[in-house]
Design a protein around this motif. Structure first.
Motif, PDB file in Angstrom:
ATOM      1  N   VAL A   1       0.870  -1.179   0.000  1.00 58.61           N
ATOM      2  CA  VAL A   1       0.000   0.000   0.000  1.00 58.61           C
ATOM      3  C   VAL A   1       0.909   1.232   0.000  1.00 58.61           C
ATOM      4  O   VAL A   1       1.873   1.295   0.777  1.00 58.61           O
ATOM      5  CB  VAL A   1      -0.915  -0.011   1.239  1.00 58.61           C
ATOM      6  CG1 VAL A   1      -1.835   1.200   1.230  1.00 58.61           C
ATOM      7  CG2 VAL A   1      -1.723  -1.295   1.267  1.00 58.61           C
ATOM      8  N   ALA A   2       0.594   2.180  -0.900  1.00 62.57           N
ATOM      9  CA  ALA A   2       1.527   3.304  -1.083  1.00 62.57           C
ATOM     10  C   ALA A   2       0.786   4.576  -1.469  1.00 62.57           C
ATOM     11  O   ALA A   2      -0.417   4.553  -1.755  1.00 62.57           O
ATOM     12  CB  ALA A   2       2.539   2.941  -2.168  1.00 62.57           C
ATOM     13  N   MET A   3       1.539   5.665  -1.502  1.00 66.92           N
ATOM     14  CA  MET A   3       0.983   6.973  -1.848  1.00 66.92           C
ATOM     15  C   MET A   3       2.091   7.775  -2.522  1.00 66.92           C
ATOM     16  O   MET A   3       3.263   7.619  -2.158  1.00 66.92           O
ATOM     17  CB  MET A   3       0.557   7.643  -0.537  1.00 66.92           C
ATOM     18  CG  MET A   3      -0.138   8.958  -0.636  1.00 66.92           C
ATOM     19  SD  MET A   3       0.989  10.334  -0.666  1.00 66.92           S
ATOM     20  CE  MET A   3       1.438  10.518   1.032  1.00 66.92           C
ATOM     21  N   ILE A   4       1.720   8.597  -3.503  1.00 68.92           N
ATOM     22  CA  ILE A   4       2.714   9.469  -4.150  1.00 68.92           C
ATOM     23  C   ILE A   4       2.440  10.904  -3.701  1.00 68.92           C
ATOM     24  O   ILE A   4       1.314  11.391  -3.836  1.00 68.92           O
ATOM     25  CB  ILE A   4       2.628   9.357  -5.689  1.00 68.92           C
ATOM     26  CG1 ILE A   4       2.783   7.885  -6.109  1.00 68.92           C
ATOM     27  CG2 ILE A   4       3.712  10.230  -6.349  1.00 68.92           C
ATOM     28  CD1 ILE A   4       2.808   7.634  -7.608  1.00 68.92           C
ATOM     29  N   ASP A   5       3.436  11.565  -3.141  1.00 65.37           N
ATOM     30  CA  ASP A   5       3.201  12.923  -2.617  1.00 65.37           C
ATOM     31  C   ASP A   5       3.309  13.966  -3.733  1.00 65.37           C
ATOM     32  O   ASP A   5       3.603  13.635  -4.886  1.00 65.37           O
ATOM     33  CB  ASP A   5       4.122  13.217  -1.419  1.00 65.37           C
ATOM     34  CG  ASP A   5       5.595  13.330  -1.802  1.00 65.37           C
ATOM     35  OD1 ASP A   5       5.893  13.573  -2.993  1.00 65.37           O
ATOM     36  OD2 ASP A   5       6.454  13.189  -0.913  1.00 65.37           O
ATOM     37  N   GLU A   6       3.119  15.234  -3.372  1.00 64.82           N
ATOM     38  CA  GLU A   6       3.073  16.256  -4.431  1.00 64.82           C
ATOM     39  C   GLU A   6       4.432  16.442  -5.104  1.00 64.82           C
ATOM     40  O   GLU A   6       4.516  16.908  -6.241  1.00 64.82           O
ATOM     41  CB  GLU A   6       2.474  17.593  -3.940  1.00 64.82           C
ATOM     42  CG  GLU A   6       3.144  18.275  -2.785  1.00 64.82           C
ATOM     43  CD  GLU A   6       2.854  17.634  -1.421  1.00 64.82           C
ATOM     44  OE1 GLU A   6       3.384  18.171  -0.441  1.00 64.82           O
ATOM     45  OE2 GLU A   6       2.151  16.615  -1.334  1.00 64.82           O
ATOM     46  N   GLY A   7       5.509  16.032  -4.433  1.00 62.76           N
ATOM     47  CA  GLY A   7       6.832  16.131  -5.049  1.00 62.76           C
ATOM     48  C   GLY A   7       7.151  14.923  -5.927  1.00 62.76           C
ATOM     49  O   GLY A   7       8.239  14.850  -6.500  1.00 62.76           O
ATOM     50  N   GLY A   8       6.220  13.940  -5.993  1.00 56.70           N
ATOM     51  CA  GLY A   8       6.446  12.745  -6.804  1.00 56.70           C
ATOM     52  C   GLY A   8       7.120  11.610  -6.041  1.00 56.70           C
ATOM     53  O   GLY A   8       7.329  10.526  -6.581  1.00 56.70           O
ATOM     54  N   TYR A   9       7.484  11.843  -4.781  1.00 61.43           N
ATOM     55  CA  TYR A   9       8.135  10.797  -3.981  1.00 61.43           C
ATOM     56  C   TYR A   9       7.091   9.757  -3.547  1.00 61.43           C
ATOM     57  O   TYR A   9       5.966  10.122  -3.157  1.00 61.43           O
ATOM     58  CB  TYR A   9       8.783  11.386  -2.731  1.00 61.43           C
ATOM     59  CG  TYR A   9      10.052  12.168  -3.002  1.00 61.43           C
ATOM     60  CD1 TYR A   9      11.297  11.576  -2.806  1.00 61.43           C
ATOM     61  CD2 TYR A   9      10.012  13.486  -3.448  1.00 61.43           C
ATOM     62  CE1 TYR A   9      12.463  12.286  -3.048  1.00 61.43           C
ATOM     63  CE2 TYR A   9      11.164  14.204  -3.699  1.00 61.43           C
ATOM     64  CZ  TYR A   9      12.396  13.602  -3.498  1.00 61.43           C
ATOM     65  OH  TYR A   9      13.543  14.298  -3.735  1.00 61.43           O
ATOM     66  N   ILE A  10       7.499   8.499  -3.604  1.00 64.52           N
ATOM     67  CA  ILE A  10       6.581   7.409  -3.238  1.00 64.52           C
ATOM     68  C   ILE A  10       6.790   7.028  -1.768  1.00 64.52           C
ATOM     69  O   ILE A  10       7.932   6.903  -1.301  1.00 64.52           O
ATOM     70  CB  ILE A  10       6.814   6.197  -4.168  1.00 64.52           C
ATOM     71  CG1 ILE A  10       6.488   6.609  -5.616  1.00 64.52           C
ATOM     72  CG2 ILE A  10       5.969   4.998  -3.733  1.00 64.52           C
ATOM     73  CD1 ILE A  10       6.867   5.605  -6.674  1.00 64.52           C
ATOM     74  N   HIS A  11       5.667   6.875  -1.062  1.00 72.69           N
ATOM     75  CA  HIS A  11       5.702   6.463   0.350  1.00 72.69           C
ATOM     76  C   HIS A  11       5.081   5.075   0.441  1.00 72.69           C
ATOM     77  O   HIS A  11       3.967   4.877  -0.059  1.00 72.69           O
ATOM     78  CB  HIS A  11       4.852   7.404   1.221  1.00 72.69           C
ATOM     79  CG  HIS A  11       5.311   8.833   1.188  1.00 72.69           C
ATOM     80  ND1 HIS A  11       5.698   9.492   2.329  1.00 72.69           N
ATOM     81  CD2 HIS A  11       5.448   9.724   0.167  1.00 72.69           C
ATOM     82  CE1 HIS A  11       6.045  10.736   2.004  1.00 72.69           C
ATOM     83  NE2 HIS A  11       5.908  10.904   0.712  1.00 72.69           N
ATOM     84  N   ILE A  12       5.763   4.125   1.060  1.00 73.99           N
ATOM     85  CA  ILE A  12       5.165   2.795   1.270  1.00 73.99           C
ATOM     86  C   ILE A  12       4.478   2.828   2.635  1.00 73.99           C
ATOM     87  O   ILE A  12       5.109   3.111   3.662  1.00 73.99           O
ATOM     88  CB  ILE A  12       6.240   1.676   1.254  1.00 73.99           C
ATOM     89  CG1 ILE A  12       7.064   1.716  -0.041  1.00 73.99           C
ATOM     90  CG2 ILE A  12       5.598   0.299   1.457  1.00 73.99           C
ATOM     91  CD1 ILE A  12       6.325   1.379  -1.312  1.00 73.99           C
ATOM     92  N   VAL A  13       3.171   2.545   2.606  1.00 71.96           N
ATOM     93  CA  VAL A  13       2.390   2.640   3.845  1.00 71.96           C
ATOM     94  C   VAL A  13       2.344   1.290   4.567  1.00 71.96           C
ATOM     95  O   VAL A  13       2.120   1.228   5.776  1.00 71.96           O
ATOM     96  CB  VAL A  13       0.963   3.141   3.495  1.00 71.96           C
ATOM     97  CG1 VAL A  13       0.105   3.245   4.724  1.00 71.96           C
ATOM     98  CG2 VAL A  13       1.038   4.498   2.802  1.00 71.96           C
TER      99      VAL A  13
END
Ligand code: AMP
Length: 507
Positions: free
Chosen positions: A383-395
């Motif tokens: 499960v992940a999210m891409i922030d406004e800077g384009g960086y991917i976060h793994i949740v």
């Protein structure tokens, strides 16, 4: 000719006398030795009847000879099947019956017990290799002619099968092709700026994608030198740093290094890059490491089935708690349960498509089909999210998602909140059965010292101040250590099992 061994060999330095790897006890292998050593072993494997496409399984300790075996298997056009050294006899017997290897290489100590399993499952030959390079593999290949041609392979032909850790059900064999491994390795070498001047501290196991492919291939494809340690030891790694330029590790390497007072700006002055992956690197670790050494750890993300998918940049800002951007020629999207792409900023499952994505699970076409979308994207289950800077976060892992009273709860959000509380070192948040809510949120916490000791009530109060009520842990348990596997991943399945009766009427 797309045999991965051929690709590697084309990048060996023209001067074969250059060192490919050395060990702390003074063993040294030049690039020319990699060629002759792997040639001799390839010859032995062929004498044992190994043909292109045959599997060669190995459950052996890390050693330079173990690396030669891997290269030899590639040369023969066979399929390398490395097994975690922690597996016991019955587990290995399952892998042998599933993969039907032609040859099994095991340690001399395990010969008796695995010999039996090998015979029962029809393995043609059993060879041994000890940690000190002893055993029949080296003895029987010693006098053989190293001039062995490289068997031509198609990009889609299999180079390796790696069994996944299998926390749900039986472990599955991920089939990786020569093209999967070759393309990803070239991408990583360039993305991380490897050159022939690099000296890599290689302290990872070589039965897993991280140590076997990511680390080894980056070094071999740039003609650089590896300092080969059979296992991680903070003192030994710190001793090597003045002669090294890159360290690749799991997050535990970095937490252990931070516990060592010899980790300083001075002792890491020579290093150009610290890379972390295979499990989430805590933002605290990233920040403490940067404050102590001046180095921002580069975090990357991948999995056995896909090799590496994303990385923080070599040049540019590396952001704690993120895994950076999709690597070149790899497409990543965040999707809902049906595979529909979600808008930037929303949380969903990370899907990936590219030359790195595996050929499917060994002899499990139905299972393979359920993990791919019709347009070819592979569903990672992360499960992940891409922030406004384009960086991917793994949740977190989709299977770690908690559904409490009908609400979706992502453990990572709660863990981040708990980890900031004074007196907490780290935490793992899990869902356990609950008679009213279906699942209840539970936090398992490792204290970080400090007096008075942090209490369950203090943790719940701090969580309540920051998070919606349904996310606040209903119970908090304290442990001395969170259970981790060899790659540093917290084993939430073990925690779920241990605390599963917390809300049963008897508890
Ligand atoms: P493995 O197949 O053993 O390499 O495990 C792959 C899994 O490890 C991924 O699906 C992720 O859940 C996890 N993983 C790998 N790298 C990272 C990372 N940098 N941050 C968070 N999770 C990671």
């Amino acid at each position: 000719m797309t045999n991965l061994y051929d690709l590697l060999r084309q990048h060996f330095p023209a001067d074969g006398h250059r060192t490919a790897l050395e060990t702390p006890d003074g063993q040294r292998m030049r690039y020319a030795d990699l060629e002759t050593g792997s040639g001799r072993i390839a010859r032995l494997l062929m004498d044992c009847g190994v043909e292109p496409g045959d599997r060669v399984a190995a459950q052996i300790e890390k050693s330079p000879e173990a690396l030669l075996l891997y290269l030899a298997v590639l040369r023969c056009g066979a399929v390398y099947l490395p097994l975690n050294t922690a597996y016991k006899g019955a587990e290995v017997a399952y892998f042998l019956s599933d993969a039907e290897p032609r040859v099994l290489v095991c340690t001399p100590e395990n010969e008796a017990v695995l010999g039996d399993a090998a015979r029962k499952t029809g393995v043609g030959s059993l060879l041994t290799l000890g940690e000190a390079g002893n055993g029949s593999l080296v003895e029987r290949s010693r006098g053989l002619d190293p001039q062995v041609g490289i068997v031509a392979r198609d990009g889609d032909d299999l180079a390796a099968i790696l069994y996944t850790s299998g926390t749900t059900g039986r472990s599955k064999g991920a089939m990786l092709s020569h093209a999967n491994l070759g393309s990803n390795s070239l991408t990583l070498r360039d993305y991380w700026g490897f050159t022939g001047d690099d000296v890599l501290i290689h302290a990872l196991p070589i039965f897993h994608t991280h140590g076997l492919f990511v680390a080894t291939h980056c070094a071999l494809l740039s003609g650089s030198r590896m300092l080969f340690l059979n296992r991680f030891d903070a003192d030994a790694v710190l001793d090597l740093m003045p002669r090294a330029t890159v360290l690749m590790g799991v997050p535990t390497f970095y937490t252990r290094l931070l516990q060592n007072p010899a980790l300083t700006k001075e002792s890491t002055r020579q290093m150009r890059l610290f890379i972390s992956g295979s499990a989430p690197l805590l933002a605290d670790t990233f920040e403490a490491f940067e404050a102590r050494t001046g180095h921002a750890i580069l975090e990357r993300y991948g999995m056995t089935e896909t090799t590496m998918i994303t990385s923080n940049p070599l040049v540019g800002k590396r952001i704690a708690g993120t895994v950076g951007f999709a690597l070149p020629s790899i497409d990543v999207r965040i999707a809902d349960e049906e595979g529909r792409p979600l808008p930037q900023g929303e949380v969903g499952v990370l899907e990936v498509k590219g030359p790195n994505v595996f050929r499917g699970y060994w002899r499990q076409p139905e299972k393979t089909a359920t993990e791919f979308r019709s347009d070819g994207f592979f569903v990672t289950g992360d499960v992940a999210m891409i922030d406004e800077g384009g960086y991917i976060h793994i949740v977190g892992r989709a299977k770690d998602l908690i559904i409490s009273g009908g609400f979706n709860v992502y453990p990572k959000e709660i863990e981040l909140c708990i980890d900031q509380i004074e007196g907490v070192q780290e935490s793992a948040v899990i869902g356990v059965p609950h008679p009213d809510f279906g699942e209840a949120v539970v936090a398992v916490v490792k204290r970080g010292g400090g007096q008075p000791e942090v209490t369950a009530e203090a943790i719940q109060a701090a969580a309540k101040a920051e998070l919606a009520n349904f996310k606040v842990p209903k119970k908090v348990f304290f442990v001395d250590e969170l259970p981790r596997n060899t790659m540093g991943k917290i084993q939430k399945n073990l925690l779920r099992d241990r605390f599963k009766d917390s809300f049963s009427s008897a508890a």
